[in-house]
Motif scaffolding. Structure first.
Motif, PDB file in Angstrom:
ATOM      1  N   PRO A   1      20.992  17.129  11.068  1.00  0.00           N
ATOM      2  CA  PRO A   1      22.132  16.979  11.580  1.00  0.00           C
ATOM      3  C   PRO A   1      23.005  18.304  12.216  1.00  0.00           C
ATOM      4  O   PRO A   1      23.684  18.725  11.628  1.00  0.00           O
ATOM      5  CB  PRO A   1      22.914  16.782  10.192  1.00  0.00           C
ATOM      6  N   THR A   2      22.303  18.621  13.466  1.00  0.00           N
ATOM      7  CA  THR A   2      22.544  19.570  13.893  1.00  0.00           C
ATOM      8  C   THR A   2      23.517  19.504  15.112  1.00  0.00           C
ATOM      9  O   THR A   2      24.117  20.526  15.768  1.00  0.00           O
ATOM     10  CB  THR A   2      21.475  20.554  14.530  1.00  0.00           C
ATOM     11  N   GLY A   3      23.547  18.406  15.700  1.00  0.00           N
ATOM     12  CA  GLY A   3      24.444  17.986  16.709  1.00  0.00           C
ATOM     13  C   GLY A   3      24.326  16.385  17.151  1.00  0.00           C
ATOM     14  O   GLY A   3      23.433  15.775  16.458  1.00  0.00           O
ATOM     15  N   PRO A   4      25.304  15.680  17.857  1.00  0.00           N
ATOM     16  CA  PRO A   4      25.100  14.485  17.942  1.00  0.00           C
ATOM     17  C   PRO A   4      23.724  13.657  18.497  1.00  0.00           C
ATOM     18  O   PRO A   4      23.227  14.526  19.196  1.00  0.00           O
ATOM     19  CB  PRO A   4      26.256  14.050  18.910  1.00  0.00           C
ATOM     20  N   LEU A   5      23.354  12.525  18.154  1.00  0.00           N
ATOM     21  CA  LEU A   5      22.165  11.884  18.842  1.00  0.00           C
ATOM     22  C   LEU A   5      22.640  11.759  20.248  1.00  0.00           C
ATOM     23  O   LEU A   5      23.574  11.206  20.541  1.00  0.00           O
ATOM     24  CB  LEU A   5      21.939  10.803  18.039  1.00  0.00           C
ATOM     25  N   HIS A   6      21.814  12.175  21.185  1.00  0.00           N
ATOM     26  CA  HIS A   6      21.751  11.603  22.758  1.00  0.00           C
ATOM     27  C   HIS A   6      21.056  10.461  22.719  1.00  0.00           C
ATOM     28  O   HIS A   6      20.138   9.969  21.885  1.00  0.00           O
ATOM     29  CB  HIS A   6      21.616  12.816  23.501  1.00  0.00           C
ATOM     30  N   VAL A   7      20.891   9.935  23.958  1.00  0.00           N
ATOM     31  CA  VAL A   7      20.398   8.596  24.309  1.00  0.00           C
ATOM     32  C   VAL A   7      18.665   8.689  24.059  1.00  0.00           C
ATOM     33  O   VAL A   7      18.185   7.796  23.642  1.00  0.00           O
ATOM     34  CB  VAL A   7      20.690   8.029  25.655  1.00  0.00           C
ATOM     35  N   GLY A   8      18.229   9.995  24.103  1.00  0.00           N
ATOM     36  CA  GLY A   8      16.875  10.228  23.925  1.00  0.00           C
ATOM     37  C   GLY A   8      16.660   9.867  22.346  1.00  0.00           C
ATOM     38  O   GLY A   8      15.479   9.331  21.712  1.00  0.00           O
ATOM     39  N   ASN A   9      17.447  10.485  21.378  1.00  0.00           N
ATOM     40  CA  ASN A   9      17.147  10.630  20.000  1.00  0.00           C
ATOM     41  C   ASN A   9      17.339   9.164  19.510  1.00  0.00           C
ATOM     42  O   ASN A   9      16.515   8.562  18.799  1.00  0.00           O
ATOM     43  CB  ASN A   9      18.231  11.293  19.245  1.00  0.00           C
ATOM     44  N   LEU A  10      18.442   8.418  20.388  1.00  0.00           N
ATOM     45  CA  LEU A  10      18.317   6.995  19.884  1.00  0.00           C
ATOM     46  C   LEU A  10      17.568   5.991  20.284  1.00  0.00           C
ATOM     47  O   LEU A  10      17.213   5.128  19.467  1.00  0.00           O
ATOM     48  CB  LEU A  10      19.849   6.609  20.446  1.00  0.00           C
ATOM     49  N   ARG A  11      16.855   6.469  21.500  1.00  0.00           N
ATOM     50  CA  ARG A  11      15.813   5.633  21.868  1.00  0.00           C
ATOM     51  C   ARG A  11      14.422   5.638  20.752  1.00  0.00           C
ATOM     52  O   ARG A  11      13.788   4.687  20.592  1.00  0.00           O
ATOM     53  CB  ARG A  11      15.415   5.616  23.265  1.00  0.00           C
ATOM     54  N   THR A  12      14.390   6.850  20.411  1.00  0.00           N
ATOM     55  CA  THR A  12      13.491   7.188  19.366  1.00  0.00           C
ATOM     56  C   THR A  12      13.505   6.494  17.992  1.00  0.00           C
ATOM     57  O   THR A  12      12.591   5.788  17.412  1.00  0.00           O
ATOM     58  CB  THR A  12      13.171   8.781  19.132  1.00  0.00           C
ATOM     59  N   ALA A  13      14.982   6.575  17.684  1.00  0.00           N
ATOM     60  CA  ALA A  13      15.225   5.818  16.408  1.00  0.00           C
ATOM     61  C   ALA A  13      15.062   4.308  16.652  1.00  0.00           C
ATOM     62  O   ALA A  13      14.592   3.767  16.026  1.00  0.00           O
ATOM     63  CB  ALA A  13      16.464   5.997  16.101  1.00  0.00           C
ATOM     64  N   LEU A  14      15.148   3.747  17.748  1.00  0.00           N
ATOM     65  CA  LEU A  14      15.130   2.439  18.141  1.00  0.00           C
ATOM     66  C   LEU A  14      13.740   2.135  18.202  1.00  0.00           C
ATOM     67  O   LEU A  14      13.355   1.192  17.237  1.00  0.00           O
ATOM     68  CB  LEU A  14      15.809   1.953  19.472  1.00  0.00           C
ATOM     69  N   LEU A  15      12.867   3.036  18.558  1.00  0.00           N
ATOM     70  CA  LEU A  15      11.346   2.663  18.665  1.00  0.00           C
ATOM     71  C   LEU A  15      10.989   2.630  17.249  1.00  0.00           C
ATOM     72  O   LEU A  15      10.070   1.859  16.584  1.00  0.00           O
ATOM     73  CB  LEU A  15      10.716   3.634  19.644  1.00  0.00           C
ATOM     74  N   ALA A  16      11.248   3.707  16.438  1.00  0.00           N
ATOM     75  CA  ALA A  16      10.746   3.823  15.057  1.00  0.00           C
ATOM     76  C   ALA A  16      11.111   2.539  14.298  1.00  0.00           C
ATOM     77  O   ALA A  16      10.482   1.956  13.562  1.00  0.00           O
ATOM     78  CB  ALA A  16      11.488   5.080  14.427  1.00  0.00           C
ATOM     79  N   TRP A  17      12.277   2.116  14.574  1.00  0.00           N
ATOM     80  CA  TRP A  17      12.723   0.842  13.725  1.00  0.00           C
ATOM     81  C   TRP A  17      12.051  -0.316  14.203  1.00  0.00           C
ATOM     82  O   TRP A  17      11.536  -1.197  13.535  1.00  0.00           O
ATOM     83  CB  TRP A  17      14.388   0.679  14.381  1.00  0.00           C
ATOM     84  N   LEU A  18      11.733  -0.377  15.582  1.00  0.00           N
ATOM     85  CA  LEU A  18      11.022  -1.554  16.239  1.00  0.00           C
ATOM     86  C   LEU A  18       9.766  -1.494  15.712  1.00  0.00           C
ATOM     87  O   LEU A  18       8.997  -2.510  15.269  1.00  0.00           O
ATOM     88  CB  LEU A  18      10.853  -1.567  17.739  1.00  0.00           C
ATOM     89  N   PHE A  19       8.875  -0.528  15.371  1.00  0.00           N
ATOM     90  CA  PHE A  19       7.530  -0.344  15.149  1.00  0.00           C
ATOM     91  C   PHE A  19       7.707  -0.899  13.356  1.00  0.00           C
ATOM     92  O   PHE A  19       6.722  -1.677  13.284  1.00  0.00           O
ATOM     93  CB  PHE A  19       7.131   1.126  15.041  1.00  0.00           C
ATOM     94  N   ALA A  20       8.601  -0.503  12.711  1.00  0.00           N
ATOM     95  CA  ALA A  20       8.530  -0.834  11.315  1.00  0.00           C
ATOM     96  C   ALA A  20       8.786  -2.392  11.089  1.00  0.00           C
ATOM     97  O   ALA A  20       8.247  -2.948  10.517  1.00  0.00           O
ATOM     98  CB  ALA A  20       9.571   0.192  10.540  1.00  0.00           C
ATOM     99  N   ARG A  21       9.832  -2.656  11.750  1.00  0.00           N
ATOM    100  CA  ARG A  21      10.402  -3.936  11.525  1.00  0.00           C
ATOM    101  C   ARG A  21       9.568  -5.064  11.987  1.00  0.00           C
ATOM    102  O   ARG A  21       9.306  -6.134  11.497  1.00  0.00           O
ATOM    103  CB  ARG A  21      11.718  -4.080  12.164  1.00  0.00           C
TER     104      ARG A  21
END
Ligand code: GLU
Length: 317
Positions: free
Chosen positions: A25-45
């Protein structure tokens, strides 16, 4: 007082190993961070696995108030959900100390009194082989007297692991076989905070993380983490280091590249759906002009068909 717990739109928890997203939590998530989060979610789900969010807030000097809440709100805004409460590393110190104690009891740690400046100077010495970010082992063989002298001079040590160039190889689901040697890296910083490498390994094991999906910029940390798993007798997760989003100048995406966060996109009149559509297109999961929902992406997701190289951020496409 502990910050209020945020309960997202929790789904039923299937059994099996979990995936995770672990923002700092050091700065807002940018589109690259969000895309990584989306991929982590897609892999898991897509594997029917649990998905956890862990806030990596150990570096207190870099944590900014309000950022955790903003990051979680952004994850929800693009349609991600997670299981159970959000876990914060700052509330799990006892676990890290226990692991450090175990390594120490095995004789695998030593105190290091070097400043960053000294490490840089040693690493760039003309005869030194080590690369600039590699610890040259200065404090590895200090005698007790030398340690006492340094402490008497007011130096407080970090703790380093005796990796001594151990060679580690692992198979990455996207990047293929990876290998590298490890220097004597820090497991507890000289301000007493557990280091990222240690905390991440302890948490992933404790939380039952079977798949670590994160940005390709962290692939160089993985040999150290695999080594720590071995030293601590912890299961080694499967790794997938996903391609980064780069700025138009080819550098890692950052604030200077313009409106790269959800908040900044909103100011340009683009909502979360627009950003999700861009991410989906960049991953080959949507056609131009299409605005798929998160469930559409889940239905289309195939890890084998993901792009292997970075994407340049270009919101016009
Ligand atoms: N907290 C790290 C970061 O925000 C990610 C750690 C990980 O996924 O292993 O870069």
């Amino acid at each position: 007082m502990a910050p209020p717990e945020i309960h997202p739109n929790t789904v039923a928890v299937p059994s099996g190993r979990a995936g995770r997203f672990a923002p700092s939590p050091t700065g807002p998530l940018h589109v690259g961070n969000l895309r990584t989060a989306l991929l982590a979610w897609l892999f898991a789900r897509s594997a029917g696995a649990r998905f956890l969010v862990r806030v990596e807030d150990l570096d207190r000097s870099r944590v900014r108030p309000g950022i955790e809440e903003a990051q979680l709100a952004d994850l929800r805004a693009i349609g991600l959900d997670w299981d159970g409460p959000v876990v914060r590393q700052s509330e799990r110190m006892a676990l890290y100390e226990e692991a450090i104690g175990r390594l120490d009891a095995e004789g695998l740690l030593y105190p290091c009194y070097c400043s960053r400046k000294e490490i840089r100077a040693a690493a760039s010495a003309p005869h030194g082989i080590p690369a600039a970010d590699r610890y040259p082992g200065t404090c590895r063989e200090l005698t007790q007297t030398e340690r006492t002298e340094r402490e008497a001079a007011g130096r407080w040590p970090a703790l380093r692991v005796r990796a001594e160039g151990s060679w580690v190889s692992f198979k990455d689901r996207l990047m293929g076989c990876q290998e590298g040697d490890t220097d004597d890296f820090v497991v507890r910083r000289n301000d007493g905070a557990p280091a990222y490498q240690l905390a991440v390994v302890v948490d992933d094991a404790d939380q039952g993380i079977g798949d670590v999906v994160r940005g390709a910029d962290l692939v160089d940390s993985t040999p150290r983490q695999v080594l720590l798993c071995r030293m601590l007798g912890l299961p080694i997760p499967r790794y997938a280091h996903v391609p980064l989003v780069l700025g138009p100048d080819g550098q890692r995406l950052a604030k200077r590249h313009g409106a790269v966060t959800l908040e900044a996109r909103s100011a340009h009149g683009e909502g979360p759906g627009g950003l999700l559509a861009w991410m989906a297109r960049s991953l080959g999961l949507a056609e131009p002009g299409e605005k798929p929902g998160i469930e559409d992406l889940l239905a289309r997701f195939d890890p084998d068909r993901l792009p292997r190289g970075p994407t340049v951020w270009d919101p016009g496409t």
